[in-house]
Design a protein around this motif. Structure first.
Motif, PDB file in Angstrom:
ATOM      1  N   UNK A 209       0.801  -1.240   0.000  1.00 30.08           N
ATOM      2  CA  UNK A 209       0.000   0.000   0.000  1.00 30.08           C
ATOM      3  C   UNK A 209       0.827   1.280   0.000  1.00 30.08           C
ATOM      4  N   UNK A 210       1.901   1.312   0.786  1.00 35.68           N
ATOM      5  CA  UNK A 210       2.725   2.526   0.857  1.00 35.68           C
ATOM      6  C   UNK A 210       3.444   2.797  -0.464  1.00 35.68           C
ATOM      7  N   UNK A 211       3.859   1.750  -1.146  1.00 37.31           N
ATOM      8  CA  UNK A 211       4.519   1.897  -2.446  1.00 37.31           C
ATOM      9  C   UNK A 211       3.509   2.370  -3.488  1.00 37.31           C
ATOM     10  N   UNK A 212       2.342   1.748  -3.481  1.00 37.03           N
ATOM     11  CA  UNK A 212       1.286   2.135  -4.416  1.00 37.03           C
ATOM     12  C   UNK A 212       0.911   3.607  -4.233  1.00 37.03           C
ATOM     13  N   UNK A 213       0.822   4.034  -2.998  1.00 41.81           N
ATOM     14  CA  UNK A 213       0.473   5.419  -2.713  1.00 41.81           C
ATOM     15  C   UNK A 213       1.571   6.374  -3.177  1.00 41.81           C
ATOM     16  N   UNK A 214       2.830   5.987  -2.995  1.00 36.14           N
ATOM     17  CA  UNK A 214       3.954   6.814  -3.440  1.00 36.14           C
ATOM     18  C   UNK A 214       3.865   7.064  -4.944  1.00 36.14           C
ATOM     19  N   UNK A 215       3.641   5.992  -5.706  1.00 35.32           N
ATOM     20  CA  UNK A 215       3.583   6.109  -7.168  1.00 35.32           C
ATOM     21  C   UNK A 215       2.364   6.916  -7.595  1.00 35.32           C
ATOM     22  N   UNK A 216       1.202   6.570  -7.042  1.00 34.64           N
ATOM     23  CA  UNK A 216      -0.016   7.269  -7.454  1.00 34.64           C
ATOM     24  C   UNK A 216       0.044   8.754  -7.110  1.00 34.64           C
ATOM     25  N   UNK A 217       0.592   9.089  -5.958  1.00 35.45           N
ATOM     26  CA  UNK A 217       0.677  10.493  -5.568  1.00 35.45           C
ATOM     27  C   UNK A 217       1.597  11.274  -6.507  1.00 35.45           C
ATOM     28  N   UNK A 218       2.657  10.629  -6.979  1.00 33.44           N
ATOM     29  CA  UNK A 218       3.543  11.299  -7.932  1.00 33.44           C
ATOM     30  C   UNK A 218       2.827  11.519  -9.261  1.00 33.44           C
ATOM     31  N   UNK A 219       2.014  10.548  -9.681  1.00 32.50           N
ATOM     32  CA  UNK A 219       1.228  10.704 -10.903  1.00 32.50           C
ATOM     33  C   UNK A 219       0.196  11.836 -10.735  1.00 32.50           C
ATOM     34  N   UNK A 220      -0.468  11.861  -9.589  1.00 30.54           N
ATOM     35  CA  UNK A 220      -1.443  12.924  -9.336  1.00 30.54           C
ATOM     36  C   UNK A 220      -0.764  14.291  -9.348  1.00 30.54           C
ATOM     37  N   UNK A 221       0.441  14.349  -8.813  1.00 28.04           N
ATOM     38  CA  UNK A 221       1.198  15.602  -8.807  1.00 28.04           C
ATOM     39  C   UNK A 221       1.509  16.043 -10.228  1.00 28.04           C
ATOM     40  N   UNK A 222       1.900  15.097 -11.079  1.00 33.88           N
ATOM     41  CA  UNK A 222       2.160  15.420 -12.485  1.00 33.88           C
ATOM     42  C   UNK A 222       0.900  15.961 -13.150  1.00 33.88           C
ATOM     43  N   UNK A 223      -0.206  15.301 -12.925  1.00 29.01           N
ATOM     44  CA  UNK A 223      -1.462  15.691 -13.566  1.00 29.01           C
ATOM     45  C   UNK A 223      -1.937  17.064 -13.092  1.00 29.01           C
ATOM     46  N   UNK A 224      -1.874  17.308 -11.795  1.00 35.00           N
ATOM     47  CA  UNK A 224      -2.377  18.584 -11.272  1.00 35.00           C
ATOM     48  C   UNK A 224      -1.441  19.751 -11.593  1.00 35.00           C
ATOM     49  N   UNK A 225      -0.138  19.520 -11.566  1.00 38.63           N
ATOM     50  CA  UNK A 225       0.830  20.604 -11.760  1.00 38.63           C
ATOM     51  C   UNK A 225       1.132  20.869 -13.234  1.00 38.63           C
ATOM     52  N   UNK A 226       0.785  19.935 -14.109  1.00 37.71           N
ATOM     53  CA  UNK A 226       1.090  20.087 -15.535  1.00 37.71           C
ATOM     54  C   UNK A 226      -0.159  19.994 -16.402  1.00 37.71           C
ATOM     55  N   UNK A 227      -0.744  18.806 -16.459  1.00 37.18           N
ATOM     56  CA  UNK A 227      -1.860  18.546 -17.377  1.00 37.18           C
ATOM     57  C   UNK A 227      -3.050  19.464 -17.130  1.00 37.18           C
ATOM     58  N   UNK A 228      -3.353  19.735 -15.866  1.00 34.29           N
ATOM     59  CA  UNK A 228      -4.550  20.519 -15.566  1.00 34.29           C
ATOM     60  C   UNK A 228      -4.373  22.014 -15.793  1.00 34.29           C
ATOM     61  N   UNK A 229      -3.222  22.399 -16.342  1.00 34.64           N
ATOM     62  CA  UNK A 229      -3.038  23.780 -16.793  1.00 34.64           C
ATOM     63  C   UNK A 229      -3.517  23.963 -18.236  1.00 34.64           C
ATOM     64  N   UNK A 230      -3.801  22.832 -18.913  1.00 34.83           N
ATOM     65  CA  UNK A 230      -4.347  22.894 -20.270  1.00 34.83           C
ATOM     66  C   UNK A 230      -5.875  22.744 -20.185  1.00 34.83           C
ATOM     67  N   UNK A 231      -6.534  22.729 -21.342  1.00 35.40           N
ATOM     68  CA  UNK A 231      -7.996  22.587 -21.383  1.00 35.40           C
ATOM     69  C   UNK A 231      -8.354  21.106 -21.247  1.00 35.40           C
ATOM     70  N   UNK A 232      -8.132  20.576 -20.048  1.00 39.33           N
ATOM     71  CA  UNK A 232      -8.275  19.134 -19.825  1.00 39.33           C
ATOM     72  C   UNK A 232      -9.726  18.658 -19.844  1.00 39.33           C
ATOM     73  N   UNK A 233     -10.673  19.558 -19.656  1.00 38.21           N
ATOM     74  CA  UNK A 233     -12.085  19.145 -19.707  1.00 38.21           C
ATOM     75  C   UNK A 233     -12.535  18.871 -21.138  1.00 38.21           C
ATOM     76  N   UNK A 234     -11.816  19.420 -22.096  1.00 36.00           N
ATOM     77  CA  UNK A 234     -12.223  19.294 -23.500  1.00 36.00           C
ATOM     78  C   UNK A 234     -11.426  18.228 -24.255  1.00 36.00           C
ATOM     79  N   UNK A 235     -10.170  18.020 -23.852  1.00 37.52           N
ATOM     80  CA  UNK A 235      -9.301  17.141 -24.638  1.00 37.52           C
ATOM     81  C   UNK A 235      -8.822  15.922 -23.852  1.00 37.52           C
ATOM     82  N   UNK A 236      -8.602  14.839 -24.587  1.00 37.57           N
ATOM     83  CA  UNK A 236      -8.054  13.622 -23.999  1.00 37.57           C
ATOM     84  C   UNK A 236      -6.573  13.806 -23.683  1.00 37.57           C
TER      85      UNK A 236
END
Length: 279
Positions: A209-236
């Motif tokens: 669980x702790x390893x899974x959380x480490x990886x997922x949290x890093x992915x969430x950080x990438x998505x929130x700090x990068x991807x969600x600065x674009x028009x993510x509601x409109x594009x895949x």
């Protein structure tokens, strides 16, 4: 006949294409103009690429590579033109980010990401990159990348933040001591590659669980700090890279939690580039 190349710092994949059909694939050492001079790249291609072409002469070259930005583009174009005897106007040199965008989005608009040793992202309008959040490298950014996952893993292991036994197993598996890790990260060249080479340990223990959380949290950080600065509601959102590919289930899970629309997730861009240039 055309030649398509996908190049990183460690290796370059070349594909000889005729009438949309891949005739031959060639692997040579990486070409990165930030670390190599024009002459070094010329020598590398003359030694490793030319013999494999067996006298074939491409009519055009599409080269995508790490470090191919700004004034470095012309440096790579000159090197390729010299080796293959081509005019510069039939040699197209682009960034690895555009390779990722064209491979996962084709001729459609979308958000494209790289998640390998490093990470990067862009908004692609179907022709070119329109917006890019600077990745900032593995010290300041590169969330979700192999280098950052390795950094987080080592930090948590050495600070005893993961379950008992994992630290000893890790040090034994990689034949490392804490002092050697510090040396590799702070004193030796290419610490990002060293850290990225440790990420398979996470994949092997992803059920913890702790390893899974480490990886997922890093992915969430990438998505929130990068991807969600674009028009993510409109594009895949499409991904290219070994980390995205091997952890695609967890990456898709993180995207779903943030209401992002997943696009293609691929390990390497070549197949997508073949489709793009064959259309």
């Amino acid at each position: 006949m055309i030649l398509i190349a996908d190049s990183g710092s460690t290796k370059t994949d070349w594909c000889v294409v005729e009438q949309g059909v891949a005739l031959k694939r060639i692997s040579t050492k990486g070409m990165n103009p930030f670390f190599q001079s024009e002459e070094e790249m010329v020598t590398a291609m003359q030694t490793s690429l030319l013999p494999e072409l067996e006298g074939k002469h491409p009519e055009a070259v599409y080269f995508y590579g790490a470090g191919c930005a700004f004034d470095k583009v012309e440096l790579v174009r000159r090197a390729i033109s010299r080796v293959l005897g081509l005019d510069g106007d039939v040699v197209e040199v682009n960034s690895d980010m555009l390779a990722a965008a064209r491979s996962v989005c084709g001729h459609e608009a979308g958000i494209a990401c790289i998640m390998g040793t490093g990470s990067n992202s862009c908004f692609y309008n179907g022709r070119e990159i329109e917006a890019n959040v600077s990745p900032l490298g593995f010290i300041l950014g590169d969330e979700g990348s192999g280098a950052v996952l390795g950094k987080l893993l080592v930090g948590d292991l050495l600070k005893n933040q993961l379950p008992a036994g994992l630290k000893e197993e890790f040090l034994k598996q990689y034949d490392l001591t804490p002092a050697q890790i510090i040396d590799r990260v702070y004193r030796q060249p290419f610490p990002n590659r060293f850290l990225a080479s440790l990420s398979p340990f996470l994949a092997a223990h992803i059920e913890v669980p702790e390893v899974r959380q480490l990886v997922k949290q890093s992915f969430r950080s990438f998505l929130t700090r990068n991807v969600m600065q674009y028009d993510y509601r409109r594009y895949r959102v499409g991904f290219n890279g070994s980390i995205a590919w091997y952890y695609r289930e967890l990456l898709t899970e993180a995207m779903a939690e943030l209401n992002l629309q997943p696009g293609l997730i691929i390990k390497a861009p070549m197949e997508g580039l073949l489709r793009f240039h064959g259309e």
